[in-house]
Design a protein around this motif. Structure first.
Motif, mmCIF file in Angstrom:
data_model
loop_
_atom_site.group_PDB
_atom_site.id
_atom_site.type_symbol
_atom_site.label_atom_id
_atom_site.label_comp_id
_atom_site.label_asym_id
_atom_site.label_seq_id
_atom_site.Cartn_x
_atom_site.Cartn_y
_atom_site.Cartn_z
ATOM 1 N N MET A 1 24.264 45.820 26.080
ATOM 2 C CA MET A 1 23.918 44.428 26.374
ATOM 3 C C MET A 1 22.406 44.290 26.535
ATOM 4 S SD MET A 1 26.713 43.020 29.028
ATOM 5 C CE MET A 1 28.085 42.112 28.370
ATOM 6 N N ARG A 2 21.925 43.087 26.302
ATOM 7 C CA ARG A 2 20.491 42.822 26.448
ATOM 8 C C ARG A 2 20.286 41.485 27.135
ATOM 9 N NH1 ARG A 2 16.368 44.963 22.299
ATOM 10 N NH2 ARG A 2 17.176 47.053 22.048
ATOM 11 N N ILE A 3 19.254 41.421 27.978
ATOM 12 C CA ILE A 3 18.916 40.162 28.636
ATOM 13 C C ILE A 3 17.578 39.663 28.076
ATOM 14 C CG2 ILE A 3 17.712 41.275 30.582
ATOM 15 C CD1 ILE A 3 19.041 39.093 32.370
ATOM 16 N N GLY A 4 17.443 38.359 27.985
ATOM 17 C CA GLY A 4 16.178 37.781 27.510
ATOM 18 C C GLY A 4 15.779 36.615 28.394
ATOM 19 N N TYR A 5 14.483 36.415 28.513
ATOM 20 C CA TYR A 5 13.963 35.341 29.360
ATOM 21 C C TYR A 5 12.892 34.568 28.599
ATOM 22 C CZ TYR A 5 11.057 33.114 32.866
ATOM 23 O OH TYR A 5 10.306 32.193 33.549
ATOM 24 N N LEU B 1 15.854 34.399 23.398
ATOM 25 C CA LEU B 1 16.567 35.165 22.359
ATOM 26 C C LEU B 1 15.639 36.207 21.733
ATOM 27 C CD1 LEU B 1 18.474 32.272 20.574
ATOM 28 C CD2 LEU B 1 19.554 34.291 21.583
ATOM 29 N N LEU B 2 14.420 35.779 21.374
ATOM 30 C CA LEU B 2 13.463 36.701 20.759
ATOM 31 C C LEU B 2 13.106 37.819 21.727
ATOM 32 C CD1 LEU B 2 11.152 34.063 19.015
ATOM 33 C CD2 LEU B 2 12.722 35.645 17.855
ATOM 34 N N GLY B 3 12.960 37.480 23.003
ATOM 35 C CA GLY B 3 12.633 38.469 24.022
ATOM 36 C C GLY B 3 13.737 39.503 24.185
ATOM 37 N N ALA B 4 14.981 39.040 24.172
ATOM 38 C CA ALA B 4 16.121 39.958 24.308
ATOM 39 C C ALA B 4 16.140 40.963 23.164
ATOM 40 C CB ALA B 4 17.431 39.172 24.335
ATOM 41 N N LEU B 5 15.656 40.534 21.998
ATOM 42 C CA LEU B 5 15.662 41.389 20.808
ATOM 43 C C LEU B 5 14.365 42.193 20.667
ATOM 44 C CD1 LEU B 5 17.036 38.615 18.460
ATOM 45 C CD2 LEU B 5 18.331 40.624 19.200
ATOM 46 N N ALA B 6 13.423 41.970 21.601
ATOM 47 C CA ALA B 6 12.079 42.573 21.528
ATOM 48 C C ALA B 6 11.383 42.198 20.217
ATOM 49 C CB ALA B 6 12.137 44.093 21.713
ATOM 50 N N GLU B 7 11.622 40.977 19.758
ATOM 51 C CA GLU B 7 10.954 40.433 18.565
ATOM 52 C C GLU B 7 9.689 39.700 19.018
ATOM 53 O OE1 GLU B 7 11.989 40.175 15.085
ATOM 54 O OE2 GLU B 7 13.260 41.866 15.638
ATOM 55 N N PRO B 8 8.768 39.393 18.082
ATOM 56 C CA PRO B 8 7.577 38.613 18.452
ATOM 57 C C PRO B 8 7.980 37.233 18.997
ATOM 58 C CG PRO B 8 7.379 39.510 16.225
ATOM 59 C CD PRO B 8 8.782 39.753 16.662
ATOM 60 N N ASP B 9 7.147 36.650 19.845
ATOM 61 C CA ASP B 9 7.518 35.375 20.470
ATOM 62 C C ASP B 9 7.316 34.186 19.524
ATOM 63 O OD1 ASP B 9 4.802 34.775 20.529
ATOM 64 O OD2 ASP B 9 4.608 35.035 22.699
ATOM 65 N N ILE B 10 7.756 33.019 19.981
ATOM 66 C CA ILE B 10 7.763 31.816 19.151
ATOM 67 C C ILE B 10 6.362 31.445 18.663
ATOM 68 C CG2 ILE B 10 7.659 30.247 21.169
ATOM 69 C CD1 ILE B 10 9.574 28.367 19.723
ATOM 70 N N GLY B 11 5.358 31.617 19.527
ATOM 71 C CA GLY B 11 3.987 31.257 19.162
ATOM 72 C C GLY B 11 3.398 32.195 18.107
ATOM 73 N N HIS C 1 12.844 26.956 31.901
ATOM 74 C CA HIS C 1 13.087 28.395 32.012
ATOM 75 C C HIS C 1 14.463 28.652 31.397
ATOM 76 C CE1 HIS C 1 10.011 29.267 35.211
ATOM 77 N NE2 HIS C 1 10.185 27.975 35.448
ATOM 78 N N ALA C 2 14.622 29.770 30.681
ATOM 79 C CA ALA C 2 15.930 30.072 30.100
ATOM 80 C C ALA C 2 16.176 31.569 30.119
ATOM 81 C CB ALA C 2 15.997 29.561 28.665
ATOM 82 N N VAL C 3 17.416 31.951 30.380
ATOM 83 C CA VAL C 3 17.826 33.343 30.234
ATOM 84 C C VAL C 3 19.028 33.391 29.309
ATOM 85 C CG1 VAL C 3 16.931 34.302 32.406
ATOM 86 C CG2 VAL C 3 19.203 33.236 32.365
ATOM 87 N N VAL C 4 19.121 34.519 28.608
ATOM 88 C CA VAL C 4 20.238 34.700 27.686
ATOM 89 C C VAL C 4 20.745 36.136 27.804
ATOM 90 C CG1 VAL C 4 18.662 35.246 25.759
ATOM 91 C CG2 VAL C 4 20.975 34.487 25.271
ATOM 92 N N LEU C 5 22.064 36.294 27.694
ATOM 93 C CA LEU C 5 22.651 37.627 27.683
ATOM 94 C C LEU C 5 23.272 37.858 26.315
ATOM 95 C CD1 LEU C 5 23.280 40.148 29.449
ATOM 96 C CD2 LEU C 5 25.525 39.133 29.873
ATOM 97 N N LEU C 6 22.891 38.989 25.698
ATOM 98 C CA LEU C 6 23.417 39.334 24.371
ATOM 99 C C LEU C 6 24.304 40.572 24.468
ATOM 100 C CD1 LEU C 6 20.227 39.036 22.099
ATOM 101 C CD2 LEU C 6 21.797 37.232 22.848
ATOM 102 N N GLN C 7 25.262 40.631 23.565
ATOM 103 C CA GLN C 7 26.144 41.787 23.506
ATOM 104 C C GLN C 7 26.215 42.262 22.063
ATOM 105 O OE1 GLN C 7 30.196 40.953 24.764
ATOM 106 N NE2 GLN C 7 30.322 42.999 25.663
#
Ligand SMILES: [Zn+2]
Length: 154
Positions: free
Chosen positions: A1-5, A48-58, A146-152
Motif C-alpha cells: 500500500m502507498r499513501i500520498g498527500y 496521487l503523484l506523491g503516492a507514486l513518487a512521480e514528479p508533482d503537478i507543477g 489538503h488531500a490524502v490518498v491511499l493506494l493498493q
C-alpha cells in the motif's frame, strides 16, 4: 500500500468561474492562477503523484506554459490516474479538507463528492470531504485544499 498527500492554494479573483472538485459553483469570484484554479483537483492530483513518487503537478504541467492557461484540471488528474494504472495501483480511498471563507461548501458537498468519485472511478463512500473556514489565518481571499490518498497494488 502507498499513501500520498497533496496541498494547494489559489487566490480569489473577480469575474472568473469558481471550480472546486470539478464542479462549477455559483460565486462572484473564481480562483486564479494555474489552469482553472481547481484547488481541490490540484491537491488530489499531487496526492496521487506523491503516492507514486512521480514528479508533482507543477513539474508535469508548468504554470509558465501558456497551454495550461484556463485548462480543465481534470486533464492533470487523468494523467496522475494513468501513471497510477501503469504502476498497477488502485485507489482505496481519498480524504480532503477545503479551507475557505466563502462560499459555504456544505450545500455543494454531495455534488463535489459524487464528481470526485466519478473522476477517480471509486465508490462514493470512499471519498471524504470536509470544509472549514480559515479562523485566524487571515486567508479569506484564498482557497486552500489538503488531500490524502491511499493506494493498493492491484
Ligand atoms: Zn493549484
Amino acid at each position: 500500500m502507498r499513501i500520498g498527500y497533496g496541498w494547494d492554494s489559489h487566490e480569489f479573483k473577480l469575474g472568473i468561474p469558481l471550480k472546486i472538485g470539478g464542479v462549477t459553483l455559483e460565486h462572484p469570484q473564481g480562483l486564479g492562477g494555474h489552469s482553472d484554479g481547481d484547488v481541490l483537483l490540484h491537491a488530489l492530483t499531487d496526492a496521487l503523484l506523491g503516492a507514486l513518487a512521480e514528479p508533482d503537478i507543477g513539474t508535469l504541467f508548468p504554470p509558465s506554459d501558456p497551454q495550461w492557461n484556463g485548462a480543465d484540471s481534470v486533464v492533470f488528474l487523468r494523467e496522475a490516474l494513468k501513471r497510477m494504472r501503469e504502476k498497477a495501483y488502485g485507489i482505496v480511498n481519498v480524504d480532503a479538507t477545503l479551507i475557505l471563507a466563502a462560499p459555504k461548501i456544505a450545500p455543494h458537498s454531495p455534488t463535489i463528492r459524487q464528481r470526485i468519485a466519478e473522476l477517480l472511478g471509486i465508490p462514493l463512500d470512499c471519498v471524504g470531504l470536509k470544509a472549514k473556514t480559515p479562523e485566524g489565518l487571515g486567508t479569506d481571499n484564498a482557497a486552500i485544499a489538503h488531500a490524502v490518498v491511499l493506494l493498493q497494488k492491484d
